[in-house]
Write an enzyme that holds these catalytic residues in place. Structure first.
Site, mmCIF file in Angstrom:
data_model
loop_
_atom_site.group_PDB
_atom_site.id
_atom_site.type_symbol
_atom_site.label_atom_id
_atom_site.label_comp_id
_atom_site.label_asym_id
_atom_site.label_seq_id
_atom_site.Cartn_x
_atom_site.Cartn_y
_atom_site.Cartn_z
ATOM 1 C CE LYS A 30 3.703 1.682 16.281
ATOM 2 N NZ LYS A 30 3.345 2.549 15.308
ATOM 3 C CE LYS A 53 -5.807 -4.049 14.391
ATOM 4 N NZ LYS A 53 -5.362 -3.560 12.951
ATOM 5 C CE LYS A 107 -5.815 2.776 11.972
ATOM 6 N NZ LYS A 107 -5.001 1.652 11.749
ATOM 7 C CG ASN A 132 1.430 -2.470 3.061
ATOM 8 O OD1 ASN A 132 1.040 -3.388 3.666
ATOM 9 N ND2 ASN A 132 2.793 -1.779 3.280
HETATM 10 P P1 NAD Z 1 -3.365 1.013 0.907
HETATM 11 O O1 NAD Z 1 -3.705 2.353 0.668
HETATM 12 O O2 NAD Z 1 -1.801 0.596 0.785
HETATM 13 O O3 NAD Z 1 -4.166 -0.049 -0.418
HETATM 14 C C1 NAD Z 1 -5.706 0.171 -0.416
HETATM 15 C C2 NAD Z 1 -5.917 -0.730 -1.227
HETATM 16 O O4 NAD Z 1 -7.450 -0.529 -1.181
HETATM 17 C C3 NAD Z 1 -5.792 0.228 -2.776
HETATM 18 O O5 NAD Z 1 -5.313 -1.103 -3.723
HETATM 19 C C4 NAD Z 1 -7.001 0.624 -3.252
HETATM 20 O O6 NAD Z 1 -7.182 0.718 -4.699
HETATM 21 C C5 NAD Z 1 -7.973 -0.343 -2.893
HETATM 22 N N1 NAD Z 1 -9.432 0.383 -2.685
HETATM 23 C C6 NAD Z 1 -9.567 1.490 -1.940
HETATM 24 N N2 NAD Z 1 -10.760 1.727 -1.996
HETATM 25 C C7 NAD Z 1 -11.517 0.635 -2.737
HETATM 26 C C8 NAD Z 1 -12.808 0.193 -3.120
HETATM 27 N N3 NAD Z 1 -13.747 1.025 -2.973
HETATM 28 N N4 NAD Z 1 -13.129 -0.975 -3.706
HETATM 29 C C9 NAD Z 1 -11.977 -1.883 -3.677
HETATM 30 N N5 NAD Z 1 -10.766 -1.371 -3.364
HETATM 31 C C10 NAD Z 1 -10.489 -0.245 -2.970
HETATM 32 O O7 NAD Z 1 -3.935 0.561 2.319
HETATM 33 P P2 NAD Z 1 -3.257 -0.820 3.105
HETATM 34 O O8 NAD Z 1 -2.335 -0.281 4.018
HETATM 35 O O9 NAD Z 1 -3.268 -1.869 2.104
HETATM 36 O O10 NAD Z 1 -4.641 -0.937 4.092
HETATM 37 C C11 NAD Z 1 -5.568 -1.791 3.534
HETATM 38 C C12 NAD Z 1 -6.567 -2.427 4.830
HETATM 39 O O11 NAD Z 1 -5.604 -2.963 5.752
HETATM 40 C C13 NAD Z 1 -6.890 -1.053 5.551
HETATM 41 O O12 NAD Z 1 -8.169 -1.502 6.253
HETATM 42 C C14 NAD Z 1 -5.995 -1.133 6.867
HETATM 43 O O13 NAD Z 1 -6.652 -0.284 7.827
HETATM 44 C C15 NAD Z 1 -5.656 -2.452 7.001
HETATM 45 N N6 NAD Z 1 -4.272 -2.674 7.661
HETATM 46 C C16 NAD Z 1 -3.418 -2.217 7.050
HETATM 47 C C17 NAD Z 1 -2.111 -2.293 7.890
HETATM 48 C C18 NAD Z 1 -0.499 -1.921 7.204
HETATM 49 O O14 NAD Z 1 0.183 -2.032 7.875
HETATM 50 N N7 NAD Z 1 -0.635 -1.206 5.980
HETATM 51 C C19 NAD Z 1 -2.124 -3.020 8.894
HETATM 52 C C20 NAD Z 1 -3.278 -3.511 9.526
HETATM 53 C C21 NAD Z 1 -4.206 -3.151 8.984
#
Ligand code: NAD
Length: 439
Positions: free
Chosen positions: A78, A102, A114, A232
């Site tokens: 996953k 995790k 991933k 997100n």
């Molecule tokens: P997303 O694409 O929805 O949002 C990413 C955000 O980061 C955007 O607002 C973007 O503008 C910002 N961003 C990108 N580059 C940047 C920079 N250089 N400086 C500052 N901000 C920047 O992604 P997400 O799903 O919110 O994921 C964010 C983090 O959380 C990632 O590390 C991801 O692996 C982790 N994560 C996400 C999930 C999930 O369910 N979506 C689960 C676990 C972990």
């Protein structure tokens, strides 16, 4: 993608492997255990040829399976799919390791995986993004990476419900060996998605933080937050934290173009409305403009990086003024920065403890889909059930984290990984018949 970026991501894998060795040493693990954790089970490099600006543009795509410590065939791999220009195989290997850890942390029976494509969705038209998604879907299916009992991808950075819908739709054209809605998570609710999955990473992080605050008396129970990232995870964090349910003041938020700061707290509904309308936080009148670097250095109670990796590094860790770091983005704090923060007495709750909410949500969605598709009339009830289960699962391991960290004098990051490594060592020993457990 520049050569510098590739070098940086290679270095990241190397640094991560050094860290892995350190945690193996902390539990006096036998040599086989380090090798098991170091070597991913499968690394599939694929090639897709989407049409970009009217021309076929060949590009790589990857799916990495880290390790699956569960009895063979019983539970799938996953992990999310990422569309971001800095995606490399090495980065995905690190992120797949985090998925393994995790899942073990919250006792969710999946192997870590991933995948991703090095592309910037904000620079693609809808047709281009859909082409990339559909070709990636076909390749994933060709490699047996779209199957309810083998590999169940979900969303990560740059991938949202709309992209998951395109995947679901495309998977229906191919015989992947299991119904497509059982082989994907993060789908729209009307297509078998789970009410509450979209906000689950953020909500789970807040639930875990709440428990940590209860267990430690060092912080105010309603701390002021600064959040980096407004996607997100970041936007849902801001929305939920600001809501009556949690009631935390939020003093700063940012996205890739920069951020905003208001010492007395931001009006988050107004910020969200502004962001929807303008696709940027810049120009929001009731706050001062700040850069991402400035946001990281604010004197706040809790700093929550929720954007991308390598944000708190040896370059800025000695200047951090937050009282507590809560890592929501995977690998936002580098190994060297963790050590600097620990030496400065700033606690940092690691990503493997704070962001498994997404995989918990995905587990609940997958389990539900194995029985039946969710029925729309039950949506509200399922949402309440999701929230209740998520809270219980995210909060359960916090007591042992705090107790063990205090008793051993280890950082929260080291302690969490030691606990996870002990769990994984036992599972892998059983699964593969290794005899010795410690040196
Ligand atoms: P997303 O694409 O929805 O949002 C990413 C955000 O980061 C955007 O607002 C973007 O503008 C910002 N961003 C990108 N580059 C940047 C920079 N250089 N400086 C500052 N901000 C920047 O992604 P997400 O799903 O919110 O994921 C964010 C983090 O959380 C990632 O590390 C991801 O692996 C982790 N994560 C996400 C999930 C999930 O369910 N979506 C689960 C676990 C972990």
């Amino acid at each position: 993608m520049g050569e510098m970026t590739i070098k940086k991501e290679n270095l990241m894998l190397e640094e991560n492997t050094k860290r892995l060795r350190r945690w193996c040493e902390m539990i006096h693990a036998p040599a086989w255990f380090f090798e098991e954790l170091k070597l991913p089970k499968n690394v599939y490099q694929m090639k897709i040829r989407p049409t970009i600006r009217g021309e076929k543009a060949p590009m790589p795509a990857w799916r990495v399976h880290d390790i699956n410590p569960h009895p063979k065939g019983s539970y799938p791999y996953k992990g999310g799919l990422r569309f971001h220009p800095q995606v490399t195989q090495e980065l995905l290997q690190v992120l797949a390791r985090d998925m393994t850890y995790k899942c073990a942390w919250v006792n969710i029976p999946f192997g870590g995986a991933k995948g991703g494509v090095p592309v910037d969705p904000s620079e693609c038209t809808e047709a281009e993004l859909r082409d990339i998604t559909e070709q990636f879907t076909v390749e994933l299916a060709n490699h047996n990476c779209l199957h309810a009992h083998k590999d169940v991808p979900g969303p990560d950075m740059g991938v949202n419900e709309r992209v998951m819908y395109w995947m679901l739709n495309k998977a229906g054209d191919i015989d992947t060996g299991s119904p497509p809605y059982q082989a994907l998570t993060g789908k729209p609710v009307e297509n078998g998605g789970l009410p509450g999955r979209e906000e689950a990473t953020a909500r789970g992080g807040l639930d875990a933080l709440e428990k940590y605050l209860q267990l430690t008396s060092m912080f105010p129970q309603k701390p002021a937050l600064a959040i980096q990232g407004f996607g997100n995870v970041g936007e849902n964090l801001a929305r939920l934290a600001h809501s009556q349910e949690y009631g935390y003041p939020i003093v700063a938020v940012s996205d890739k173009k920069g951020g905003i700061y208001a010492e007395k707290g931001l009006d988050i509904p107004a910020v969200r409305a502004w962001f929807r309308q303008n696709q940027t936080l810049a120009g929001f009148s009731q706050a001062a403009a700040i850069s991402n670097e400035e946001l990281l250095l604010l004197p706040v109670d809790v700093l929550m990086p929720a954007a991308l990796e390598n944000q708190i590094t040896e370059r800025n860790a000695s200047k951090i003024q937050a009282k507590l770091i809560v890592e929501l983005a995977n690998e936002a704090v580098t190994p060297a920065a963790y050590d600097i923060l620990a030496s400065r007495g700033i606690p940092a709750l690691p990503g493997i403890v704070m962001n498994p909410g997404g995989v918990v949500g995905s587990f609940l969605e997958w389990s539900r889909n194995l029985g039946t598709m969710a029925h729309n009339v039950e949506t509200e009830q399922i949402y309440e059930e999701t929230k209740r289960k998520l809270r219980a699962i995210m909060q359960a391991p916090m007591v042992k984290l705090c107790e063990r960290s205090r008793a051993a004098g280890w950082s929260l990051d080291d302690t969490a990984h030691v606990i996870v490594f002990e769990i994984l060592q036992e599972k892998l020993r059983k699964r593969h018949g290794y005899k010795n457990t410690c040196q």
